[in-house]
Design an enzyme around this catalytic site. Structure first.
Site, PDB file in Angstrom:
ATOM      1  N   SER A  25       0.810  -1.224   0.000  1.00  0.00           N
ATOM      2  CA  SER A  25       0.000   0.000   0.000  1.00  0.00           C
ATOM      3  C   SER A  25       0.843   1.274   0.000  1.00  0.00           C
ATOM      4  O   SER A  25       0.294   2.362  -0.090  1.00  0.00           O
ATOM      5  CB  SER A  25      -0.941   0.007   1.213  1.00  0.00           C
ATOM      6  OG  SER A  25      -0.194   0.000   2.418  1.00  0.00           O
ATOM      7  N   ASP A  93      10.082   1.472  10.862  1.00  0.00           N
ATOM      8  CA  ASP A  93       9.417   0.729   9.804  1.00  0.00           C
ATOM      9  C   ASP A  93       9.006  -0.649  10.303  1.00  0.00           C
ATOM     10  O   ASP A  93       9.663  -1.223  11.167  1.00  0.00           O
ATOM     11  CB  ASP A  93      10.339   0.583   8.591  1.00  0.00           C
ATOM     12  CG  ASP A  93       9.602   0.103   7.354  1.00  0.00           C
ATOM     13  OD1 ASP A  93       8.453   0.539   7.136  1.00  0.00           O
ATOM     14  OD2 ASP A  93      10.170  -0.706   6.596  1.00  0.00           O
ATOM     15  N   GLU A  94       7.918  -1.167   9.727  1.00  0.00           N
ATOM     16  CA  GLU A  94       7.388  -2.489  10.063  1.00  0.00           C
ATOM     17  C   GLU A  94       7.176  -2.627  11.573  1.00  0.00           C
ATOM     18  O   GLU A  94       7.609  -3.586  12.207  1.00  0.00           O
ATOM     19  CB  GLU A  94       8.315  -3.597   9.535  1.00  0.00           C
ATOM     20  CG  GLU A  94       8.554  -3.547   8.039  1.00  0.00           C
ATOM     21  CD  GLU A  94       7.330  -3.862   7.168  1.00  0.00           C
ATOM     22  OE1 GLU A  94       6.239  -4.109   7.711  1.00  0.00           O
ATOM     23  OE2 GLU A  94       7.483  -3.848   5.942  1.00  0.00           O
TER      24      GLU A  94
END
Length: 189
Positions: A25, A93-94
């Site tokens: 996304s 991130d993540e």
């Protein structure tokens, strides 16, 4: 010649920004964009990733479009707090791969005047809230929900459908392992 500047005026108050959505996304792409803008503004930045995320690189955050930015891999959320001293902007991130302590770390950093930008999956492949992301979204000052395109019908996709029978919640994967699906296609898979 670069001149040393007094940056003490830049810390009026911190914030927490969450970028959430499904696989493919653009979450990491948006995180990289925001971090680069902060670097352009000559802010002191640091970006962290979970040490287990070695899909594209061990030491960089890399988007599926292959844009990248140097990062510091860490084992847990406490390391983020320990290694972010003096930063004006912290990227993560993540975030779904981190422990639940990440919420307290992000709140503490924001309370110290740091802008914290977090990207992560809001749901796992079963459509359930993933890791610390729900709590991070609850304490965030700003939440950006990004969407992919459904690989089956072309609608807006918000689910990460796993293409294998692996039932482990955490399974690192890419385009051969996951596909983004809309609600209708996800429920009829």
């Amino acid at each position: 010649m670069f001149l040393e500047r007094d940056l003490s005026h830049r810390r009026p108050g911190g914030s927490i920004e969450v970028i959430a959505g499904s696989m493919f996304s653009g979450k990491t792409e948006e995180l990289i964009r925001r971090m680069r803008r902060a670097q352009f503004a000559r802010q002191k930045v640091e970006i962290f990733k979970a040490k287990i995320d070695i899909r594209y690189s061990e030491t960089e955050v890399v988007s599926h479009d292959e844009n990248s930015i140097p990062s510091t891999p860490v084992d847990n959320s406490a390391a983020v707090l320990l290694l972010s001293g003096g930063c004006e902007v912290v990227g993560i991130d993540e975030a779904q791969f981190f422990d639940k302590g990440l919420v307290d770390v992000c709140v503490r950093l924001a309370d110290q005047g740091v802008r914290v930008i977090i990207a992560g999956l809001d749901m796992d492949f079963k459509g359930k809230p993933f890791g610390p992301m729900p709590e991070l979204m609850a304490v965030a000052d700003y939440v950006t929900k990004v969407h992919a395109i459904c690989m089956r019908c072309g609608s807006v996709a918000q689910f990460s459908h796993r293409l294998s029978d692996n039932e482990k919640q955490v399974m690192l994967g890419e385009k051969n392992d996951y596909e983004p699906l809309c609600r209708r296609c996800y429920n009829t898979k």
